[in-house]
Design a protein around this motif. Structure first.
Motif, PDB file in Angstrom:
ATOM      1  N   PRO A  51       2.957  52.238  -2.601  1.00  0.00           N
ATOM      2  CA  PRO A  51       1.683  51.698  -2.510  1.00  0.00           C
ATOM      3  C   PRO A  51       1.925  49.883  -2.328  1.00  0.00           C
ATOM      4  N   GLY A  52       3.187  49.653  -1.719  1.00  0.00           N
ATOM      5  CA  GLY A  52       3.479  48.356  -1.500  1.00  0.00           C
ATOM      6  C   GLY A  52       2.615  47.341  -0.596  1.00  0.00           C
ATOM      7  N   VAL A  53       1.806  47.996   0.393  1.00  0.00           N
ATOM      8  CA  VAL A  53       1.103  47.382   1.337  1.00  0.00           C
ATOM      9  C   VAL A  53      -0.118  46.760   0.414  1.00  0.00           C
ATOM     10  N   PHE A  54      -0.546  47.618  -0.768  1.00  0.00           N
ATOM     11  CA  PHE A  54      -1.418  46.936  -1.557  1.00  0.00           C
ATOM     12  C   PHE A  54      -1.063  46.046  -2.660  1.00  0.00           C
ATOM     13  N   LEU A  55       0.233  45.832  -2.495  1.00  0.00           N
ATOM     14  CA  LEU A  55       0.729  44.807  -3.662  1.00  0.00           C
ATOM     15  C   LEU A  55       1.313  43.534  -3.096  1.00  0.00           C
ATOM     16  N   VAL A  56       1.761  43.770  -1.867  1.00  0.00           N
ATOM     17  CA  VAL A  56       2.542  42.606  -1.002  1.00  0.00           C
ATOM     18  C   VAL A  56       1.642  42.291   0.044  1.00  0.00           C
ATOM     19  N   ALA A  57       1.522  41.069   0.267  1.00  0.00           N
ATOM     20  CA  ALA A  57       0.578  40.227   1.323  1.00  0.00           C
ATOM     21  C   ALA A  57       1.400  40.558   2.791  1.00  0.00           C
ATOM     22  N   ARG A  58       0.796  40.875   3.811  1.00  0.00           N
ATOM     23  CA  ARG A  58       1.196  41.217   5.072  1.00  0.00           C
ATOM     24  C   ARG A  58       1.738  40.110   5.700  1.00  0.00           C
ATOM     25  N   PRO A  59       3.142  39.995   6.088  1.00  0.00           N
ATOM     26  CA  PRO A  59       3.947  38.818   6.613  1.00  0.00           C
ATOM     27  C   PRO A  59       3.207  38.209   7.797  1.00  0.00           C
TER      28      PRO A  59
END
Length: 293
Positions: A51-59
């Motif tokens: 689920p990282g894309v929902f927890l970490v902002a897009r670079p």
């Protein structure tokens, strides 16, 4: 490499990262006992992205850049590597051969930026090529020409991914890897369906045991997320010339773990080839630092 200048905690963390990256080749081979290689690689990147894309902002990288990185590292580096490790190359040897990415990265940098090749780089590449030629002469049932070629192409794809990542200008590699994985998983799963077939995919998932799923999780959490996060943390706090030479230990852990856990033989020719490749890597990575001392 003056590792003593790293604080003990950071030195331990660097060893932990290279140990994870090195032993990961054995983990891959164990997971391939049940899962088809392209499916295994696809699942790796699914867990790396979610689920990282929902927890970490897009670079701060373009979608095009992220897609290029995802394709090169996913379908390129890991797709080819997983296929090779299915039965065409021993894990320890693969951990060594794939390090030719260092020289491919240098070559691509020269081609794309016009950077001049220095004398020590030619010498380093010559040593590494000599080691690869020793391996090529000794291909057998355990390490086939196909396997050697696939891992070399995986190294080229890795080098391409390095150049794309460098062009992005992103410093937070954890976020970059998570979001790039969004573009790694779909082509790998599509290739698995096209080349391995639905029946093989379903059978692999049904046969997979706890150790196999542990290998998938380890690929995503240990190798990708922990490895890149910890390495990025170290690079942010210490000079690159102090941290990056630690990566020379990856093939040491890879070959040692494969010999210990899988019984991979280490005959004189293999140790000689490893010495040549490692000498080339050491010269390429460490010589600029030695010259400044």
């Amino acid at each position: 490499m003056n590792a003593a200048t790293l604080p003990p905690r950071d030195l331990f963390l660097a060893f932990a990262v290279v140990a994870v990256w090195g032993t990961n080749f054995v983990v891959i081979r164990m997971g391939l006992d049940h899962l088809p290689p392209l499916l295994f690689a696809g699942l790796r990147f699914v867990l790396a992205a979610l689920p990282g894309v929902f927890l970490v902002a897009r670079p701060a990288a373009s979608w095009r850049n992220l897609a290029a990185y995802g394709l090169l590292i996913g379908a390129g580096q890991f797709g080819l590597l997983f296929v090779a490790l299915r039965g065409d190359i021993a894990p320890g040897l693969a951990s060594l051969v794939v390090q030719v990415q260092v020289f491919f990265t240098i070559g691509l940098s020269i081609w794309l930026t016009g950077e001049r090749v220095r004398g020590y780089q030619w010498a380093a590449m010559a040593l590494a090529v000599a080691g690869i030629l020793v391996i090529a002469v000794h291909t057998d049932a355990a390490t086939t020409p196909l396997g050697l070629g696939l891992v070399i192409l995986a190294g080229l794809s890795w080098a391409g991914g390095n150049m794309v990542a460098r062009a992005s200008g992103v410093r937070d590699m954890l976020a970059y890897v998570i979001w790039g994985s969004l573009f790694s998983a779909p082509p790998l799963l599509a290739l698995s369906l096209a080349l391995e077939g639905w029946d093989a995919m379903r059978e692999g998932v049904m046969r997979a045991d706890a150790a196999t799923w542990g290998a998938v999780v380890w690929q995503a959490v240990g190798n990708a997320l922990f490895g890149y996060a910890a390495w990025g943390w170290l690079l942010a706090r210490h000079p690159a010339a102090l941290v990056t030479p630690m990566a020379l230990l990856v093939p040491v852990f890879g070959m040692g773990a494969s010999a210990l856990w899988l019984g991979e033989p280490l005959p004189a020719w293999k140790l000689g080839a490893a010495s040549l490749v490692m000498a080339g890597l050491a010269l390429g990575v460490l010589y600029p630092r030695w010259r400044r001392v």
